[in-house]
Design an enzyme around this catalytic site. Structure first.
Site, PDB file in Angstrom:
ATOM      1  N   CYS A 154       0.977  -1.359   0.051  1.00  0.00           N
ATOM      2  CA  CYS A 154       0.030  -0.018   0.093  1.00  0.00           C
ATOM      3  C   CYS A 154       0.941   1.207   0.033  1.00  0.00           C
ATOM      4  CB  CYS A 154      -0.900   0.134   1.294  1.00  0.00           C
ATOM      5  SG  CYS A 154      -2.207  -1.351   1.236  1.00  0.00           S
ATOM      6  N   ARG A 164       3.792  -0.165  -4.794  1.00  0.00           N
ATOM      7  CA  ARG A 164       3.476  -0.957  -3.604  1.00  0.00           C
ATOM      8  C   ARG A 164       2.245  -1.459  -3.708  1.00  0.00           C
ATOM      9  NH1 ARG A 164       6.974   1.609   0.058  1.00  0.00           N
ATOM     10  NH2 ARG A 164       5.777   0.843   1.849  1.00  0.00           N
ATOM     11  N   TRP A 215      -3.110  -2.516  -1.464  1.00  0.00           N
ATOM     12  CA  TRP A 215      -2.584  -4.007  -1.792  1.00  0.00           C
ATOM     13  C   TRP A 215      -3.486  -4.751  -0.797  1.00  0.00           C
ATOM     14  CZ3 TRP A 215      -0.899  -8.054   1.062  1.00  0.00           C
ATOM     15  CH2 TRP A 215      -0.371  -9.291   0.318  1.00  0.00           C
ATOM     16  N   ASN A 239      -1.447   1.976   5.963  1.00  0.00           N
ATOM     17  CA  ASN A 239      -0.792   0.927   5.583  1.00  0.00           C
ATOM     18  C   ASN A 239      -0.366   0.099   6.729  1.00  0.00           C
ATOM     19  OD1 ASN A 239       1.057  -0.689   4.198  1.00  0.00           O
ATOM     20  ND2 ASN A 239       2.757   0.840   4.164  1.00  0.00           N
ATOM     21  N   GLY A 240      -0.721  -1.049   6.606  1.00  0.00           N
ATOM     22  CA  GLY A 240      -0.423  -1.906   7.938  1.00  0.00           C
ATOM     23  C   GLY A 240      -1.416  -2.824   8.242  1.00  0.00           C
ATOM     24  N   GLU A 247      16.429 -18.196  -8.416  1.00  0.00           N
ATOM     25  CA  GLU A 247      16.003 -16.821  -8.571  1.00  0.00           C
ATOM     26  C   GLU A 247      15.580 -16.647 -10.090  1.00  0.00           C
ATOM     27  OE1 GLU A 247      15.788 -13.971  -7.338  1.00  0.00           O
ATOM     28  OE2 GLU A 247      16.102 -12.291  -8.724  1.00  0.00           O
ATOM     29  N   LYS A 271      11.822 -15.362 -11.103  1.00  0.00           N
ATOM     30  CA  LYS A 271      11.660 -14.398 -11.933  1.00  0.00           C
ATOM     31  C   LYS A 271      10.321 -14.671 -12.977  1.00  0.00           C
ATOM     32  CE  LYS A 271      12.793 -11.362 -10.268  1.00  0.00           C
ATOM     33  NZ  LYS A 271      13.511 -11.328  -9.083  1.00  0.00           N
ATOM     34  N   GLU A 288       7.086 -14.793 -11.301  1.00  0.00           N
ATOM     35  CA  GLU A 288       6.303 -13.503 -10.885  1.00  0.00           C
ATOM     36  C   GLU A 288       5.940 -12.550 -12.038  1.00  0.00           C
ATOM     37  OE1 GLU A 288      10.316 -11.611  -8.889  1.00  0.00           O
ATOM     38  OE2 GLU A 288       8.156 -10.971  -7.976  1.00  0.00           O
ATOM     39  N   HIS A 318      16.609 -36.890  -7.252  1.00  0.00           N
ATOM     40  CA  HIS A 318      15.760 -37.348  -5.982  1.00  0.00           C
ATOM     41  C   HIS A 318      14.596 -37.070  -6.039  1.00  0.00           C
ATOM     42  CE1 HIS A 318      19.640 -38.507  -4.234  1.00  0.00           C
ATOM     43  NE2 HIS A 318      20.271 -37.543  -4.801  1.00  0.00           N
ATOM     44  N   LYS A 328       5.535  -4.143  -4.163  1.00  0.00           N
ATOM     45  CA  LYS A 328       6.947  -4.357  -4.143  1.00  0.00           C
ATOM     46  C   LYS A 328       7.626  -4.391  -2.549  1.00  0.00           C
ATOM     47  CE  LYS A 328      11.057  -3.283  -5.673  1.00  0.00           C
ATOM     48  NZ  LYS A 328      11.842  -4.394  -6.366  1.00  0.00           N
TER      49      LYS A 328
END
Ligand code: M6R
Length: 618
Positions: free
Chosen positions: A2, A27, A80, A106-107, A491, A495, A498, A514, A613
């Protein structure tokens, strides 16, 4: 998570607020809203417009309004969702029954359910499913009990029974020249302009207006009028804090000629890494100079173990750091998800050092892991990009990344900068121990070349685009790597997930037999990171195993390796460097590959669905 912004001053608030939340959109971007206090015919009124979707949708809604929203005080929010689906009612700002108090948050308010139940019993009508709205109704109750109390004191009274995290901006029709903001474990700063103040979740939203910024600390409240600002702490003591000058310019936070921030940031990497290394390499002495660690260098010399805690890509960078520190600095190193470290009972010993890695410096879990270490009195150091962020402030010492703002939700330049700084740290710590002058020189000299080598890989973008085009329709990918490049396999997969929403799994290539090998067939491509390093022969065996099961292979290999061309479908070459530094190079084609597939599939790569973000809630 947010983005919040508030404005008070001499200019029309609305355009400033809309412009501001646009730069905070990364955000959170599932809904947005704005509230502006206007005074018409001697009467104050707050105009509030909200809408689900991106900020452009909100803008369109505002432009269709009959009323001209013209006041000089206002707040805005880009959301968000945590509590309640993204719709108009759940979008911020929220307001009380009498529509006197409007706020953005925000929170997370953890005890909102019990508060909401008791407020409903007392006759309050809720218009949203959010946790935030309870604060507005508590303010309304407090006002009834305290008819003359100023907004800031009322806000503090309202927050007394609230547990959770918040960055909060409150306005009220009753005090048309006041903006009240409070911070509790959710980032908030005050930009100080000429006769105006802009509060925001992060600096990118205020840079257009001012670079003089006061970062609020947890438990602080700021009271802003057009003329002055006052800050108080939890004990109601006045706080005097000099503004910091932010060096980032507004331009850095713009896309320029690039279609997306993500692509811009991928291409910025040579410069970003150079900035992370600037002034820190001493090639003659085979040393690195890290000014931010000078005060704790004796303690670091005593360190017997390093524990790295981080989230997402920063955690994966930490996994590379583990290999670097153990091989070159000779320090036992452990890496943990910050979200795990904070809840298990980690055993810290006297000479342990916690290293937290966070681009934003605000990731809630990473911050909590840091608090855990501080409680146990162990030395904490950080690798952080955002100057003045919570983690930057609360660690005992640290190294700034100096890469400018990273706006694309998928981390790219922050990741390669993390790796570069971890390499610096291995020399720093290694030279305090057994690392020879020759080895120190070798690493420093190779590090100096890295920005140029990254630039060379980026020149190969057309080939990577072609490979992306060929593979864009596959629904699953396996990413494999060994040793330094095992975290890079994770990584690369992260990428792709997402940005393009394709299922991708990262795995240590040695672990493939395995389990994951069961998935391999002609429709299941593998991306194998196979530079010419100490485990090259091993990874070639893994490639053969995939081939034997008809799995298509895209290999990342070292320039000059012709052999690999004979056995895989595609090869993307990277230049030769030291084994410990190959991750900085091998991840570049994986970033571009994920980016191009995301674009080819028609997705909004800068703002992938469901993500934000800066993850400031746990
Ligand atoms: O700001 P931080 O470095 O603490 O962020 C950590 C993660 O949230 C971040 O790296 C995330 O995983 C990225 N979206 C990955 O691309």
């Amino acid at each position: 998570m947010c983005g919040i912004i508030g404005y008070i001053g001499k200019q029309k608030a609305l355009p400033i607020l809309l412009d501001g939340i646009k730069s905070l959109e990364y955000r959170g971007y599932d809904s947005a809203g704005v509230a502006v206090l206007d005074n018409k015919n001697g009467e104050s009124r707050i105009y509030c417009v909200k809408s689900p979707g991106r900020i452009s949708v909100l803008e369109e809604k505002i432009s269709n309004q009959e009323n001209d929203i013209g006041g000089f005080l206002g707040i805005a929010h880009t959301r968000w969702a945590t509590h309640g689906v993204p719709n108009e009612a759940n979008a911020h700002p929220h307001f009380d029954c009498g529509q006197k108090f409007f706020l953005v948050h925000n929170g997370i308010i953890e005890n909102y359910k019990e508060l909401k139940n008791s407020l409903i019993k007392n006759g309050h009508k809720f218009s949203s499913e959010t946790d935030t709205e309870v604060i507005t109704h508590i303010l309304e109750d407090e006002r009834k009990k305290n008819p003359k109390t100023p907004l800031e004191e009322l806000t503090l009274k309202a927050l007394k029974n609230i547990s959770g995290t918040y960055g909060l901006a409150v306005i009220s029709v009753e005090e048309p020249k006041k903006l009240v903001v409070v911070r509790n474990f959710s980032p908030l700063l005050v930009g100080i302009g000429d006769g105006e103040y802009i509060v925001a979740s992060d600096a990118s939203a205020v840079l257009k207006h001012t670079r003089q910024i006061v970062f609020l600390h947890d438990g602080e409240i700021a009271i802003l009028t057009p003329e002055k600002h006052k800050i108080f702490n939890l004990r109601s003591e006045s706080v005097t804090r000099k503004p910091e000058k932010i060096e980032w310019t507004e331009e850095i936070a713009k896309k320029g000629d690039f279609p997306h921030f993500t692509l811009k940031e991928i291409f910025e990497q040579p410069e970003a890494i150079e900035n992370s290394l600037r002034g820190r390499l001493l090639p003659e002495e085979g040393l690195v100079k890290l000014g931010g660690l000078e005060l704790v260098q004796d303690k670091l010399r005593e360190a017997e173990r390093i524990i790295i805690a981080a989230c997402g890509s920063a955690y994966l960078a930490g996994r590379v750091g583990e290999y670097m520190f153990e091989e070159y600095a000779g320090i036992p190193t452990e890496v943990d998800f910050a979200s795990e470290l904070r809840y298990r009972k980690p055993i810290f010993r006297k000479n342990d050092v916690l290293l937290v890695v966070s681009q934003s410096g605000e990731t809630a879990d990473t911050l909590a892991a840091l608090h855990e270490a501080k409680q146990k009195n162990i030395l904490s150091i950080g690798i952080v990009n955002v100057v003045g962020s919570s983690i930057a402030r609360e660690t005992d010492a640290g190294v700034y990344q100096h890469i400018g703002p990273e706006i694309g939700v998928a981390s790219t330049k922050a990741f390669t900068s993390d790796l570069s700084i971890l390499a610096l740290l291995s020399v720093f710590l290694g030279r305090q121990r057994e690392m020879s002058l020759t080895m120190g020189r070798r690493i420093v000299e190779e590090l100096e070349k890295i920005p140029h080598l990254v630039g060379q890989i980026l020149k190969n973008k057309d080939q990577i685009f072609k490979v992306a085009k060929k593979y864009k329709s596959y629904n699953n990918f396996l990413y494999l790597g060994r040793k330094y490049n095992m975290p890079i396999a994770f990584e690369g997969a992260l990428k792709l997930k997402e940005i393009s929403y394709i299922h991708a799994e990262g795995y240590g290539a040695g672990e493939m037999k395995h389990g994951p090998i069961a998935m391999i067939n002609k429709d299941f491509p593998s991306v194998v990171i196979a530079p010419s390093d100490s485990v090259y022969e091993k990874i070639i065996s893994n490639i053969e195993e995939i081939k034997a099961r008809r799995g298509p292979i895209i290999a990342i290999a070292t320039e000059g390796n012709k052999e690999i061309k004979q056995i895989v479908e595609e090869v993307i070459y990277i230049p030769k460097t030291l084994e410990m530094l190959t991750p900085i190079l091998s991840v570049i084609p994986l970033q571009l590959f994920a980016y191009y597939i995301g674009v080819l599939r028609g997705f909004d790569v800068d703002c992938p669905r469901n993500l934000a973000k800066s993850v400031t809630v746990e």
